[in-house]
Design a protein around this motif. Structure first.
Motif, PDB file in Angstrom:
ATOM      1  N   PRO A   1       0.833  -1.210   0.000  1.00 17.75           N
ATOM      2  CA  PRO A   1       0.000   0.000   0.000  1.00 17.75           C
ATOM      3  C   PRO A   1       0.867   1.260   0.000  1.00 17.75           C
ATOM      4  O   PRO A   1       2.079   1.207   0.231  1.00 17.75           O
ATOM      5  CB  PRO A   1      -0.791  -0.111   1.312  1.00 17.75           C
ATOM      6  N   GLY A   2       0.230   2.394  -0.229  1.00 15.99           N
ATOM      7  CA  GLY A   2       0.938   3.669  -0.173  1.00 15.99           C
ATOM      8  C   GLY A   2       1.320   4.036   1.253  1.00 15.99           C
ATOM      9  O   GLY A   2       0.837   3.457   2.221  1.00 15.99           O
ATOM     10  N   GLN A   3       2.182   5.006   1.367  1.00 18.76           N
ATOM     11  CA  GLN A   3       2.682   5.433   2.679  1.00 18.76           C
ATOM     12  C   GLN A   3       1.595   6.159   3.467  1.00 18.76           C
ATOM     13  O   GLN A   3       0.809   6.931   2.923  1.00 18.76           O
ATOM     14  CB  GLN A   3       3.888   6.346   2.494  1.00 18.76           C
ATOM     15  N   VAL A   4       1.562   5.887   4.764  1.00 17.88           N
ATOM     16  CA  VAL A   4       0.608   6.539   5.660  1.00 17.88           C
ATOM     17  C   VAL A   4       1.070   7.957   5.972  1.00 17.88           C
ATOM     18  O   VAL A   4       2.270   8.208   6.143  1.00 17.88           O
ATOM     19  CB  VAL A   4       0.474   5.740   6.971  1.00 17.88           C
TER      20      VAL A   4
ATOM     21  N   GLU B   1       3.294  -4.805   3.507  1.00 21.71           N
ATOM     22  CA  GLU B   1       3.376  -3.673   4.426  1.00 21.71           C
ATOM     23  C   GLU B   1       3.983  -2.471   3.714  1.00 21.71           C
ATOM     24  O   GLU B   1       4.992  -2.581   3.021  1.00 21.71           O
ATOM     25  CB  GLU B   1       4.211  -4.029   5.645  1.00 21.71           C
ATOM     26  N   SER B   2       3.363  -1.326   3.899  1.00 24.20           N
ATOM     27  CA  SER B   2       3.813  -0.098   3.240  1.00 24.20           C
ATOM     28  C   SER B   2       5.098   0.420   3.871  1.00 24.20           C
ATOM     29  O   SER B   2       5.480   0.008   4.973  1.00 24.20           O
ATOM     30  CB  SER B   2       2.739   0.972   3.373  1.00 24.20           C
ATOM     31  N   PRO B   3       5.771   1.351   3.197  1.00 21.69           N
ATOM     32  CA  PRO B   3       6.859   2.072   3.867  1.00 21.69           C
ATOM     33  C   PRO B   3       6.297   2.792   5.094  1.00 21.69           C
ATOM     34  O   PRO B   3       5.122   3.165   5.130  1.00 21.69           O
ATOM     35  CB  PRO B   3       7.328   3.067   2.807  1.00 21.69           C
ATOM     36  N   ALA B   4       7.124   2.958   6.095  1.00 24.52           N
ATOM     37  CA  ALA B   4       6.671   3.613   7.325  1.00 24.52           C
ATOM     38  C   ALA B   4       6.399   5.094   7.081  1.00 24.52           C
ATOM     39  O   ALA B   4       7.015   5.737   6.229  1.00 24.52           O
ATOM     40  CB  ALA B   4       7.717   3.454   8.412  1.00 24.52           C
TER      41      ALA B   4
END
Length: 309
Positions: A216-219, A297-300
C-alpha cells in the motif's frame, strides 16, 4: 445498590459460563442411512447445535462395530463438509463440541459409494483456498485424488478459460500437486480434471486466487503535530490508505528506537488510537504502516513525537 451489583455479577457469569452440550443430540441429514451414491464426492450435512463451536466428523469402512479402517477423522467449524471417497461401504457419525463440553456421538448412518466411470466424477480442490489473496510469488496448487484416475490436468488462467489456446498454464501430471510462479499481480482462476487411458472426468469447481505483491501507499500522520506537549490520553490519528485493510502502530520510548512495550507494534483496523501511557516529561515517538489483504506492508510514515504533559 447491592441488588444491582448482584444482578450485574450474575449476568457477567452467564456470559462467561459456556452452556453444556451434554444433553443435546446431533441429527444427521445426509447422506441418509443406506444411501447409494454414484458420485465419489459425498456431501455430509447435519443440523447445527446451539452453542457448538465445532463438530467432530468420523467416517469408517465398513462399520463402527467392525471397522476395517478409519477413513476420515476431522474437526469442522460448519455443519456441512464434502469429501471424496473410493467405492466401498461406509458409516459416518458426528459429535458437537465447545470449549467445555460435547454431545454424545450421533447414531451412525451407512452409505455406499458405487464404482463407475470417472466421466461423471470431479476432483476436489484443496489449496490455495478459494478467494485467497497472497503475496507469495510461488504457490503449490493441491487437489484430492480420484478413484480410477491416472493423471490430472491443471489449468490456470486470468480470462475464465474463455480461450483454451491462451491459457496461462496447462499441465498434466500424475500427482496431486504442482508449484506455479505467478507472472504478475492479478486474479487467477484454476481448475483440475482427472483422466485415465479411456476417459476424462468433469472439471472441478473453479477457484480464485489473487497474487498481490505491491505494498500500500505510505501513511500520512495527522495528529498530534510533532513536538507538541499534551496531557494524557493523546489521540493519535492518520489518513486512510486506499488498499489497506489494517494498520500497524509503532510506538517508541524517548530514545526513538526502543519499542515502548510488548503491545507494540499494534495491529489496528481504525485510523486512530488513544495513547494513555507514560509520565510527565516523557517524549514518545510513533509511526504507522499500512497492510493490505495480501500482507504487504507499506513504507513507514514519518516518525513523529510528542511530550507527555
Amino acid at each position: 445498590m447491592i441488588l444491582i451489583a448482584s444482578i450485574a455479577i450474575l449476568s457477567s457469569c452467564t456470559e462467561i459460563i459456556e452452556p453444556s452440550l451434554s444433553k443435546q443430540q446431533i441429527q444427521l441429514e445426509a447422506p441418509v442411512d443406506q444411501y447409494q451414491s454414484t458420485s465419489y464426492t459425498i456431501n455430509f450435512w447435519w443440523d447445527a447445535v446451539d452453542h457448538a463451536l465445532s463438530y467432530h466428523l468420523q467416517v469408517v469402512s465398513p462399520t463402527f462395530v467392525a471397522p476395517g479402517g478409519l477413513i476420515l477423522d476431522t474437526m469442522v467449524h460448519n455443519y456441512r463438509f464434502s469429501y471424496t471417497l473410493n467405492p466401498g461401504n461406509y458409516q459416518w457419525r458426528v459429535m458437537a463440541e465447545n470449549g467445555s463440553s460435547q454431545t454424545a456421538w450421533s447414531s451412525p448412518k451407512s452409505f455406499t459409494v458405487v464404482a463407475g466411470s470417472i466421466k461423471q466424477q470431479s476432483v476436489q480442490l484443496t489449496s490455495p483456498a478459494n478467494n485467497l489473496v497472497t503475496n507469495q510469488s510461488s504457490y503449490t496448487f493441491q487437489w484430492g485424488s480420484l478413484y480410477g484416475a491416472t493423471a490430472y490436468q491443471l489449468e490456470i488462467d486470468t480470462n475464465n478459460f474463455a480461450n483454451e489456446s491462451a491459457i496461462v498454464s496447462n499441465q498434466t501430471i500424475s500427482g496431486q500437486q504442482l508449484s506455479f510462479i505467478f507472472p504478475k499481480d492479478q486474479t487467477y482462476q484454476w481448475r483440475v480434471r482427472a483422466q485415465n487411458d479411456t476417459a476424462q472426468a468433469l472439471w472441478s469447481t473453479v477457484f480464485l486466487v489473487t497474487y498481490d505483491h505491491t505494498p500500500p501507499g505510505q501513511v500520512t500522520l495527522v495528529a498530534p503535530v510533532t513536538g507538541t506537549t499534551l496531557s494524557l490520553p493523546v489521540a493519535l490519528s492518520w489518513n486512510a490508505v486506499a488498499t489497506a485493510v489494517k494498520y500497524k502502530l509503532y510506538v517508541y520510548k524517548s530514545d526513538g528506537t526502543t519499542i515502548y512495550n510488548s503491545s507494540f507494534p499494534m495491529s489496528l483496523t481504525s485510523t486512530s488510537y488513544s495513547f494513555n501511557l507514560g509520565s510527565s516529561g516523557n517524549t514518545v515517538y510513533w509511526m504507522v504502516t499500512a497492510l493490505d489483504a495480501a500482507g504487504n506492508e507499506s513504507p513507514a510514515s514519518t516518525k513523529n513525537s510528542f511530550v507527555v504533559q
